[in-house]
Design an enzyme around this catalytic site. Structure first.
Site, PDB file in Angstrom:
ATOM      1  N   GLU A   1       0.850  -1.189   0.000  1.00  0.00           N
ATOM      2  CA  GLU A   1       0.000   0.000   0.000  1.00  0.00           C
ATOM      3  C   GLU A   1       0.887   1.241   0.000  1.00  0.00           C
ATOM      4  O   GLU A   1       1.776   1.369   0.824  1.00  0.00           O
ATOM      5  CB  GLU A   1      -0.881  -0.021   1.244  1.00  0.00           C
ATOM      6  CG  GLU A   1      -1.917   1.059   1.262  1.00  0.00           C
ATOM      7  CD  GLU A   1      -2.609   1.179  -0.081  1.00  0.00           C
ATOM      8  OE1 GLU A   1      -3.347   0.262  -0.449  1.00  0.00           O
ATOM      9  OE2 GLU A   1      -2.397   2.195  -0.775  1.00  0.00           O
TER      10      GLU A   1
ATOM     11  N   LYS B   1       8.432  -1.575  -2.201  1.00  0.00           N
ATOM     12  CA  LYS B   1       7.772  -0.810  -1.141  1.00  0.00           C
ATOM     13  C   LYS B   1       8.813  -0.228  -0.174  1.00  0.00           C
ATOM     14  O   LYS B   1       8.771   0.956   0.171  1.00  0.00           O
ATOM     15  CB  LYS B   1       6.795  -1.731  -0.399  1.00  0.00           C
ATOM     16  CG  LYS B   1       6.259  -1.186   0.885  1.00  0.00           C
ATOM     17  CD  LYS B   1       5.283  -0.038   0.684  1.00  0.00           C
ATOM     18  CE  LYS B   1       4.824   0.465   2.026  1.00  0.00           C
ATOM     19  NZ  LYS B   1       3.781   1.441   1.966  1.00  0.00           N
TER      20      LYS B   1
ATOM     21  N   CYS C   1       5.687   4.274   9.122  1.00  0.00           N
ATOM     22  CA  CYS C   1       6.376   3.540   8.044  1.00  0.00           C
ATOM     23  C   CYS C   1       7.850   3.866   7.858  1.00  0.00           C
ATOM     24  O   CYS C   1       8.675   2.955   7.773  1.00  0.00           O
ATOM     25  CB  CYS C   1       5.670   3.806   6.725  1.00  0.00           C
ATOM     26  SG  CYS C   1       4.130   2.903   6.598  1.00  0.00           S
TER      27      CYS C   1
HETATM   28  C1  UDX Z   1       4.375   7.290   3.920  1.00  0.00           C
HETATM   29  C2  UDX Z   1       4.463   7.217   2.389  1.00  0.00           C
HETATM   30  O1  UDX Z   1       4.339   8.530   1.834  1.00  0.00           O
HETATM   31  C3  UDX Z   1       3.395   6.301   1.840  1.00  0.00           C
HETATM   32  O2  UDX Z   1       3.537   6.154   0.432  1.00  0.00           O
HETATM   33  C4  UDX Z   1       3.505   4.949   2.516  1.00  0.00           C
HETATM   34  O3  UDX Z   1       2.464   4.091   2.069  1.00  0.00           O
HETATM   35  C5  UDX Z   1       3.454   5.081   4.031  1.00  0.00           C
HETATM   36  O4  UDX Z   1       4.457   5.996   4.481  1.00  0.00           O
HETATM   37  P1  UDX Z   1       2.811   8.606   5.645  1.00  0.00           P
HETATM   38  O5  UDX Z   1       3.780   8.132   6.669  1.00  0.00           O
HETATM   39  O6  UDX Z   1       1.364   8.396   5.892  1.00  0.00           O
HETATM   40  O7  UDX Z   1       3.129   7.895   4.240  1.00  0.00           O
HETATM   41  O8  UDX Z   1       3.001  10.178   5.412  1.00  0.00           O
HETATM   42  P2  UDX Z   1       4.008  11.089   4.569  1.00  0.00           P
HETATM   43  O9  UDX Z   1       3.221  12.138   3.895  1.00  0.00           O
HETATM   44  O10 UDX Z   1       4.894  10.290   3.696  1.00  0.00           O
HETATM   45  O11 UDX Z   1       4.866  11.823   5.704  1.00  0.00           O
HETATM   46  C6  UDX Z   1       5.787  11.129   6.530  1.00  0.00           C
HETATM   47  C7  UDX Z   1       6.499  12.105   7.419  1.00  0.00           C
HETATM   48  O12 UDX Z   1       7.410  12.914   6.680  1.00  0.00           O
HETATM   49  C8  UDX Z   1       5.574  13.101   8.155  1.00  0.00           C
HETATM   50  O13 UDX Z   1       5.999  13.257   9.477  1.00  0.00           O
HETATM   51  C9  UDX Z   1       5.746  14.376   7.364  1.00  0.00           C
HETATM   52  O14 UDX Z   1       5.472  15.518   8.131  1.00  0.00           O
HETATM   53  C10 UDX Z   1       7.200  14.284   6.977  1.00  0.00           C
HETATM   54  N1  UDX Z   1       7.517  15.075   5.770  1.00  0.00           N
HETATM   55  C11 UDX Z   1       6.977  14.754   4.561  1.00  0.00           C
HETATM   56  C12 UDX Z   1       8.383  16.164   5.872  1.00  0.00           C
HETATM   57  O15 UDX Z   1       8.880  16.462   6.955  1.00  0.00           O
HETATM   58  N2  UDX Z   1       8.684  16.870   4.742  1.00  0.00           N
HETATM   59  C13 UDX Z   1       8.162  16.571   3.512  1.00  0.00           C
HETATM   60  O16 UDX Z   1       8.490  17.260   2.536  1.00  0.00           O
HETATM   61  C14 UDX Z   1       7.275  15.471   3.431  1.00  0.00           C
END
Ligand code: UDX
Ligand code: UDX
Ligand code: ADP
Length: 464
Positions: free
Chosen positions: A162, A222, A278
């Site tokens: 996913e 993944k 993740c």
């Molecule tokens: C992530 C992956 O994006 C997704 O494809 C996978 O299935 C699960 O893990 P998620 O953990 O839900 O998703 O959120 P994501 O938007 O990726 O953000 C992860 C972390 O990185 C957050 O704490 C976010 O604030 C941080 N982040 C993200 C940043 O600090 N800067 C960015 O530019 C992007």
């Protein structure tokens, strides 16, 4: 092969939204989501659809359309397994907290329990789909358990990782960049199973976005995708520290760098560190696998992404202490945001937890406001670290339902999550009710510096 009944084991952040969308898009398929957590299932079945246990924009509409029609939530795991042609496994796979691989490897005990339960119950052939993020070669372990403890029925194992991100889960599911399905594509039965899952997604996703491959490539893709995404955040966060020293602004750097089409503009937002269930887990997994094959350089390369992230959280907290005249003992610090990112109530691995822990070790008093996170969750997150007694966490941390109350009489305000509503607050009012000098620390580069400085705040933002 046409799938009529789907069972999904695990009604969490992955299983719940994914199955809700499959049910909405495939009205002729019955989808039953099961979980051993009775409270969670009760919440999914709550008459008021706003009370479902997971907050995701748009999710309650999807659930209310499909629930009771062809989407069901239940604790009767055996019955759902028995009836299903296709079983998704989306139980949690946390990092091990004990034994070999402690702090690094994924704990597969929940997956194994599922496999044994399926093997015990199944009386006809099943397609088993691994949906949880798993170390490479888990499918093989699943197959071994199913084939050796089962009732002589045939299993096809598929990997269907996913890629949804929390906070945008429904949009990501409705319109994904791609869907990846790994299976035993060298055999006819394997291909049939893969095709059965392709047919489900093809209800709403163009076929050229549905990739099929072998199981190992799917599993590794993944981990690689999450490692690359996390690496981008650590890379820009590394630059944020350099920007603070040199007078450059990390947002300007991100913009200039991101316009190179080879690099791309997404995921270059500097922050107080990435969180979520993740990134850290998957990278630790990757590091563990690399080490287990003796690939030390590969392991070290990826491990640095985690070290950088830990450093970023720590230095944000340390800067608060340093700026507040080298002591926060007895001082009130208001936290705006606790979730690991905006638009979710999920707090797993949220940077806020670690920043709070650091400041509590410095004897600060913390008051938290988050639009979606419940009080019990915040205490549970702190208790889980085991840094101090549960009583002390409750004495020193207060959780309020109102941002202005959080900031009242505070020495400093810290923004930990990028909730949209924060910038729209009446910052003059917040300033007026704070102790002076009023310090404001923006861990998300969310707030307008100029406006805050005009009000009179001592303003600090990551990367500038
Ligand atoms: C992530 C992956 O994006 C997704 O494809 C996978 O299935 C699960 O893990 P998620 O953990 O839900 O998703 O959120 P994501 O938007 O990726 O953000 C992860 C972390 O990185 C957050 O704490 C976010 O604030 C941080 N982040 C993200 C940043 O600090 N800067 C960015 O530019 C992007
Ligand atoms: C680079 C930058 O691309 C350019 O913007 C900057 O102005 C100068 O440095 P250049 O060194 O000419 O340009 O070539 P580039 O195409 O970037 O390739 C650099 C090296 O990376 C080459 O050895 C190339 O073979 C290698 N490479 C590139 C890979 O191994 N894999 C890739 O996917 C891309
Ligand atoms: P994810 O983010 O991967 O969806 P969650 O922790 O949100 O993780 O959800 C996983 C769910 O799986 C939890 O609700 C947990 O109760 C459930 N679960 C774990 N093991 C089993 C099992 N053997 N049978 C049924 N449900 C399980």
């Amino acid at each position: 092969m046409k799938i009529k009944n789907i069972c999904c084991i695990g009604a969490g952040y992955v299983g719940g939204p994914t199955m809700a969308v499959i049910a909405q898009k495939c009205p002729e398929i019955n989808v039953t989501v099961v979980d051993i957590n009775e409270k969670r299932i009760e919440a999914w079945n709550d008459e008021d659809v706003e009370n479902i246990p997971i907050y995701e924009p748009g999710l309650s509409d999807v659930v209310s359309e499909a629930r009771g029609r062809n989407l069901f939530f239940s604790t009767d795991v055996d019955a759902a397994i028995d009836q299903a042609d296709m079983i998704f496994i989306s139980v949690n796979t946390p990092t091990k907290t004990y034994g070999i691989g402690k702090g690094m490897a994924a704990d597969l005990k929940y997956i194994e329990l599922c496999a044994r339960q399926i093997a015990r119950v199944a009386k006809d052939d099943k397609i088993v789909v691994e949906k949880s993020t798993l170390p490479v070669r888990t499918a093989q372990a699943l197959k071994n358990i199913l084939d050796n403890t089962g009732n002589g029925v045939n299993y096809q194992i598929l990997s269907n990782p996913e890629f949804l991100a929390e906070g945008t889960a429904v949009d990501d599911l409705m319109d994904p960049d791609r869907v990846l399905i790994g299976g035993d594509i060298d055999t006819e039965e394997g291909n049939e199973a893969v095709q059965a899952l392709v047919d489900i997604y093809a209800h709403w996703i163009p076929e050229d976005k549905i990739l099929t491959t072998n199981v190992w490539s799917s599993e590794l893709s993944k981990l690689t995708a999450n490692a690359f995404l996390a690496q981008r955040v650590s890379s820009i966060n590394a630059m944020s520290e350099l920007c603070e020293k040199t007078g450059a602004d990390v947002s300007e750097v991100s913009k200039a760098v991101g316009m190179d089409s080879r690099i791309g503009s997404k995921f270059l937002k500097s922050s107080v560190g990435f969180g979520g269930s993740c990134f850290q887990k998957d990278i630790l997994n990757l590091v563990y696998i690399a080490k287990s094959f003796g690939l030390n350089e590969v392991a070290d390369y990826w491990h640095q992404v985690i070290l950088m992230n830990d450093h970023q959280k720590k230095r944000f907290a340390a800067n608060i202490v340093k700026t507040l005249f080298n002591t926060v003992s007895g001082k009130k610090i208001a936290f705006l945001g606790w979730a690991f990112k905006k638009d979710t109530n999920d707090t797993r691995e949220s940077s806020a937890i670690y920043v709070a822990d650091y400041l509590l070790n410095e004897q600060a008093e913390i008051v938290v406001y988050d639009p979606k996170v419940k009080k019990e969750q915040i205490y549970a997150d702190l208790d889980y670290l085991n840094s101090r007694s549960e009583e002390e966490n409750r004495q020193r941390v207060t959780v309020v339902n109102q941002p202005y109350e959080a900031c009242q009489d505070a020495h400093a305000v810290a923004v930990l999550t990028e909730w949209d509503e924060f910038e729209g607050y009446d910052w003059q009012k917040i300033y007026d009710n704070m102790l002076k000098p009023a310090f404001l620390f923006d861990g998300r580069k969310l707030l307008d510096r100029k406006k805050k400085e005009e009000i009179g705040f001592e303003f600090y933002a990551i990367g500038s």
